[in-house]
Design a protein around this motif. Structure first.
Motif, PDB file in Angstrom:
ATOM      1  N   GLY A   1       0.822  -1.205   0.000  1.00 58.79           N
ATOM      2  CA  GLY A   1       0.000   0.000   0.000  1.00 58.79           C
ATOM      3  C   GLY A   1       0.855   1.254   0.000  1.00 58.79           C
ATOM      4  N   PHE A   2       0.278   2.310  -0.498  1.00 60.99           N
ATOM      5  CA  PHE A   2       0.980   3.581  -0.620  1.00 60.99           C
ATOM      6  C   PHE A   2       1.393   4.123   0.742  1.00 60.99           C
ATOM      7  CE2 PHE A   2       0.791   8.226  -0.591  1.00 60.99           C
ATOM      8  CZ  PHE A   2       1.705   8.536  -1.576  1.00 60.99           C
ATOM      9  N   ASP A   3       0.436   4.212   1.658  1.00 56.43           N
ATOM     10  CA  ASP A   3       0.705   4.815   2.956  1.00 56.43           C
ATOM     11  C   ASP A   3       1.706   4.018   3.790  1.00 56.43           C
ATOM     12  OD1 ASP A   3      -0.961   7.005   2.497  1.00 56.43           O
ATOM     13  OD2 ASP A   3      -2.732   5.910   3.184  1.00 56.43           O
ATOM     14  N   ALA A   4       1.742   2.716   3.608  1.00 59.31           N
ATOM     15  CA  ALA A   4       2.619   1.867   4.429  1.00 59.31           C
ATOM     16  C   ALA A   4       4.014   1.698   3.828  1.00 59.31           C
ATOM     17  CB  ALA A   4       1.972   0.494   4.617  1.00 59.31           C
ATOM     18  N   THR A   5       4.272   2.364   2.714  1.00 59.21           N
ATOM     19  CA  THR A   5       5.572   2.218   2.055  1.00 59.21           C
ATOM     20  C   THR A   5       6.396   3.487   2.226  1.00 59.21           C
ATOM     21  OG1 THR A   5       4.565   0.784   0.380  1.00 59.21           O
ATOM     22  CG2 THR A   5       6.726   1.693  -0.129  1.00 59.21           C
ATOM     23  N   PRO A   6       7.436   3.451   3.045  1.00 53.39           N
ATOM     24  CA  PRO A   6       8.293   4.636   3.187  1.00 53.39           C
ATOM     25  C   PRO A   6       9.212   4.794   1.971  1.00 53.39           C
ATOM     26  CG  PRO A   6       9.077   2.879   4.607  1.00 53.39           C
ATOM     27  CD  PRO A   6       7.811   2.374   3.952  1.00 53.39           C
ATOM     28  N   THR A   7       9.590   6.029   1.697  1.00 58.27           N
ATOM     29  CA  THR A   7      10.483   6.272   0.556  1.00 58.27           C
ATOM     30  C   THR A   7      11.841   5.606   0.768  1.00 58.27           C
ATOM     31  OG1 THR A   7      11.097   8.413   1.503  1.00 58.27           O
ATOM     32  CG2 THR A   7       9.398   8.409  -0.205  1.00 58.27           C
ATOM     33  N   SER A   8      12.218   5.385   2.002  1.00 65.94           N
ATOM     34  CA  SER A   8      13.496   4.695   2.254  1.00 65.94           C
ATOM     35  C   SER A   8      13.464   3.271   1.702  1.00 65.94           C
ATOM     36  CB  SER A   8      13.827   4.684   3.749  1.00 65.94           C
ATOM     37  OG  SER A   8      12.803   4.039   4.478  1.00 65.94           O
ATOM     38  N   LYS A   9      12.317   2.596   1.810  1.00 61.04           N
ATOM     39  CA  LYS A   9      12.176   1.239   1.248  1.00 61.04           C
ATOM     40  C   LYS A   9      12.229   1.276  -0.281  1.00 61.04           C
ATOM     41  CE  LYS A   9      11.251  -1.775   4.578  1.00 61.04           C
ATOM     42  NZ  LYS A   9      12.160  -2.852   4.876  1.00 61.04           N
ATOM     43  N   ILE A  10      11.630   2.312  -0.857  1.00 67.25           N
ATOM     44  CA  ILE A  10      11.657   2.448  -2.309  1.00 67.25           C
ATOM     45  C   ILE A  10      13.097   2.644  -2.774  1.00 67.25           C
ATOM     46  CG2 ILE A  10      10.945   3.908  -4.263  1.00 67.25           C
ATOM     47  CD1 ILE A  10       8.366   4.499  -2.568  1.00 67.25           C
ATOM     48  N   ALA A  11      13.821   3.520  -2.081  1.00 66.58           N
ATOM     49  CA  ALA A  11      15.230   3.772  -2.426  1.00 66.58           C
ATOM     50  C   ALA A  11      16.050   2.496  -2.300  1.00 66.58           C
ATOM     51  CB  ALA A  11      15.795   4.867  -1.531  1.00 66.58           C
ATOM     52  N   GLU A  12      15.815   1.764  -1.231  1.00 70.41           N
ATOM     53  CA  GLU A  12      16.549   0.505  -1.007  1.00 70.41           C
ATOM     54  C   GLU A  12      16.265  -0.495  -2.140  1.00 70.41           C
ATOM     55  OE1 GLU A  12      16.065  -3.095   2.157  1.00 70.41           O
ATOM     56  OE2 GLU A  12      16.107  -1.076   3.007  1.00 70.41           O
ATOM     57  N   ALA A  13      14.993  -0.634  -2.495  1.00 72.01           N
ATOM     58  CA  ALA A  13      14.620  -1.590  -3.549  1.00 72.01           C
ATOM     59  C   ALA A  13      15.142  -1.152  -4.919  1.00 72.01           C
ATOM     60  CB  ALA A  13      13.103  -1.759  -3.596  1.00 72.01           C
ATOM     61  N   ALA A  14      15.260   0.158  -5.132  1.00 72.28           N
ATOM     62  CA  ALA A  14      15.742   0.686  -6.414  1.00 72.28           C
ATOM     63  C   ALA A  14      17.263   0.790  -6.459  1.00 72.28           C
ATOM     64  CB  ALA A  14      15.133   2.060  -6.675  1.00 72.28           C
ATOM     65  N   HIS A  15      17.906   0.518  -5.320  1.00 75.91           N
ATOM     66  CA  HIS A  15      19.369   0.614  -5.210  1.00 75.91           C
ATOM     67  C   HIS A  15      19.861   2.025  -5.531  1.00 75.91           C
ATOM     68  CE1 HIS A  15      19.319  -3.696  -4.747  1.00 75.91           C
ATOM     69  NE2 HIS A  15      18.678  -3.807  -5.904  1.00 75.91           N
ATOM     70  N   VAL A  16      19.174   3.011  -4.933  1.00 74.82           N
ATOM     71  CA  VAL A  16      19.570   4.411  -5.082  1.00 74.82           C
ATOM     72  C   VAL A  16      19.535   5.076  -3.711  1.00 74.82           C
ATOM     73  CG1 VAL A  16      18.657   4.582  -7.450  1.00 74.82           C
ATOM     74  CG2 VAL A  16      17.223   5.268  -5.522  1.00 74.82           C
ATOM     75  N   PRO A  17      20.254   6.180  -3.529  1.00 75.78           N
ATOM     76  CA  PRO A  17      20.159   6.921  -2.275  1.00 75.78           C
ATOM     77  C   PRO A  17      18.754   7.514  -2.110  1.00 75.78           C
ATOM     78  CG  PRO A  17      22.013   7.704  -3.601  1.00 75.78           C
ATOM     79  CD  PRO A  17      21.231   6.752  -4.450  1.00 75.78           C
ATOM     80  N   LYS A  18      18.286   7.616  -0.874  1.00 77.01           N
ATOM     81  CA  LYS A  18      16.947   8.146  -0.609  1.00 77.01           C
ATOM     82  C   LYS A  18      16.790   9.554  -1.179  1.00 77.01           C
ATOM     83  CE  LYS A  18      13.734   9.202   3.106  1.00 77.01           C
ATOM     84  NZ  LYS A  18      13.526   9.278   4.540  1.00 77.01           N
ATOM     85  N   GLY A  19      17.853  10.341  -1.137  1.00 75.44           N
ATOM     86  CA  GLY A  19      17.801  11.705  -1.666  1.00 75.44           C
ATOM     87  C   GLY A  19      17.485  11.745  -3.150  1.00 75.44           C
ATOM     88  N   LEU A  20      17.872  10.712  -3.880  1.00 75.67           N
ATOM     89  CA  LEU A  20      17.598  10.664  -5.303  1.00 75.67           C
ATOM     90  C   LEU A  20      16.106  10.453  -5.572  1.00 75.67           C
ATOM     91  CD1 LEU A  20      19.100  10.969  -7.957  1.00 75.67           C
ATOM     92  CD2 LEU A  20      19.424   8.492  -7.995  1.00 75.67           C
ATOM     93  N   VAL A  21      15.454   9.713  -4.699  1.00 78.77           N
ATOM     94  CA  VAL A  21      14.003   9.544  -4.816  1.00 78.77           C
ATOM     95  C   VAL A  21      13.344  10.918  -4.716  1.00 78.77           C
ATOM     96  CG1 VAL A  21      11.920   8.551  -3.785  1.00 78.77           C
ATOM     97  CG2 VAL A  21      14.024   7.192  -3.897  1.00 78.77           C
ATOM     98  N   HIS A  22      13.773  11.707  -3.725  1.00 82.52           N
ATOM     99  CA  HIS A  22      13.184  13.036  -3.532  1.00 82.52           C
ATOM    100  C   HIS A  22      13.635  14.023  -4.610  1.00 82.52           C
ATOM    101  CE1 HIS A  22      11.113  12.047   0.116  1.00 82.52           C
ATOM    102  NE2 HIS A  22      12.208  11.444   0.557  1.00 82.52           N
ATOM    103  N   TYR A  23      14.748  13.775  -5.226  1.00 78.64           N
ATOM    104  CA  TYR A  23      15.201  14.626  -6.325  1.00 78.64           C
ATOM    105  C   TYR A  23      14.243  14.483  -7.519  1.00 78.64           C
ATOM    106  CZ  TYR A  23      17.991  16.249 -10.280  1.00 78.64           C
ATOM    107  OH  TYR A  23      18.426  16.889 -11.404  1.00 78.64           O
ATOM    108  N   TYR A  24      13.885  13.264  -7.855  1.00 80.41           N
ATOM    109  CA  TYR A  24      12.984  13.027  -8.985  1.00 80.41           C
ATOM    110  C   TYR A  24      11.520  13.234  -8.622  1.00 80.41           C
ATOM    111  CZ  TYR A  24      16.834  11.057 -11.654  1.00 80.41           C
ATOM    112  OH  TYR A  24      18.004  10.885 -12.332  1.00 80.41           O
ATOM    113  N   PHE A  25      11.169  12.929  -7.397  1.00 83.96           N
ATOM    114  CA  PHE A  25       9.771  12.994  -6.959  1.00 83.96           C
ATOM    115  C   PHE A  25       9.727  13.731  -5.625  1.00 83.96           C
ATOM    116  CE2 PHE A  25      10.586   9.162  -9.391  1.00 83.96           C
ATOM    117  CZ  PHE A  25       9.711   9.338 -10.452  1.00 83.96           C
ATOM    118  N   ARG A  26       9.413  15.025  -5.680  1.00 82.62           N
ATOM    119  CA  ARG A  26       9.468  15.887  -4.492  1.00 82.62           C
ATOM    120  C   ARG A  26       8.675  15.288  -3.325  1.00 82.62           C
ATOM    121  NH1 ARG A  26      11.050  21.086  -3.614  1.00 82.62           N
ATOM    122  NH2 ARG A  26      11.480  21.378  -5.824  1.00 82.62           N
TER     123      ARG A  26
END
Length: 191
Positions: free
Chosen positions: A23-48
């Motif tokens: 689910g959207f609400d239960a997924t932190p951006t840190s998990k997305i960054a980890e799964a994408a093998h990118v730094p968390k800051g890069l997630v926020h760079y592309y998606f504010r």
């Protein structure tokens, strides 16, 4: 594909998978960054904001427009609708995970709900076009809009529950026959 495009694609792919699983609400951006093998800051760079990820995923939906000439069998509304459903199902199969995610998040995110409503209206227009092209002169014109709306609801419902099936849903033979028969019977009564 450039490194930045590759990273952005990995972020979107990871978000799609994780949002669908937890689910959207239960997924932190840190998990997305980890799964994408990118730094968390890069997630926020592309998606504010995290919701910007969801909006980007909605935009990845496959094009639902099907040229009527590809599915219409002149004079045979039922066969034409079967061809249309087969093509829509084929497109759904390419985005099963994304469709699951969107149906799951539609109740809490207006952008998702609006995208699904737009998909439904697109299907109504396509069903109407197919019926008109296939049944020219043989169908009850006054019933076409109702038939298109009803059939689009059946297709949309079918796609909303397809996420729970392991394989392609069975053909919509009963629904197709009902719509085609009603349209041709209606034409016979108005003559």
């Amino acid at each position: 594909m450039s490194k930045s495009a590759d990273a952005k694609e990995r972020i979107l792919t990871a978000a799609e998978k994780l949002f669908a699983e937890t689910g959207f609400d239960a997924t932190p951006t840190s998990k997305i960054a980890e799964a994408a093998h990118v730094p968390k800051g890069l997630v926020h760079y592309y998606f504010r904001r995290k919701s910007d990820l969801l909006t980007a995923l909605v935009q990845r939906l496959p094009d639902e427009h099907i040229e009527p000439s590809k599915v219409v069998v002149p004079g045979d509304v039922a066969a034409s609708l079967r061809h249309l459903v087969a093509e829509l199902d084929h497109r759904l199969s390419k985005s099963r995970l994304l469709s699951h995610l969107l149906w799951r998040e539609a109740d809490t995110h207006s952008a998702v709900r609006e995208a699904l409503q737009a998909r439904y209206h697109s299907i109504v227009v396509q069903v109407r076009s197919v019926i008109l092209a296939a049944g020219a002169g043989t169908i009850a014109m006054s019933d076409v809009d109702s038939a298109a709306g009803l059939f689009a609801l059946a297709v949309s419902y079918r796609h909303s529950v397809a996420r729970h099936a392991e394989e392609t849903p069975p053909p919509m033979d009963r629904e197709v026959s009902f719509i085609a028969d009603a349209l041709t019977l209606g034409a016979g009564q108005s003559s």
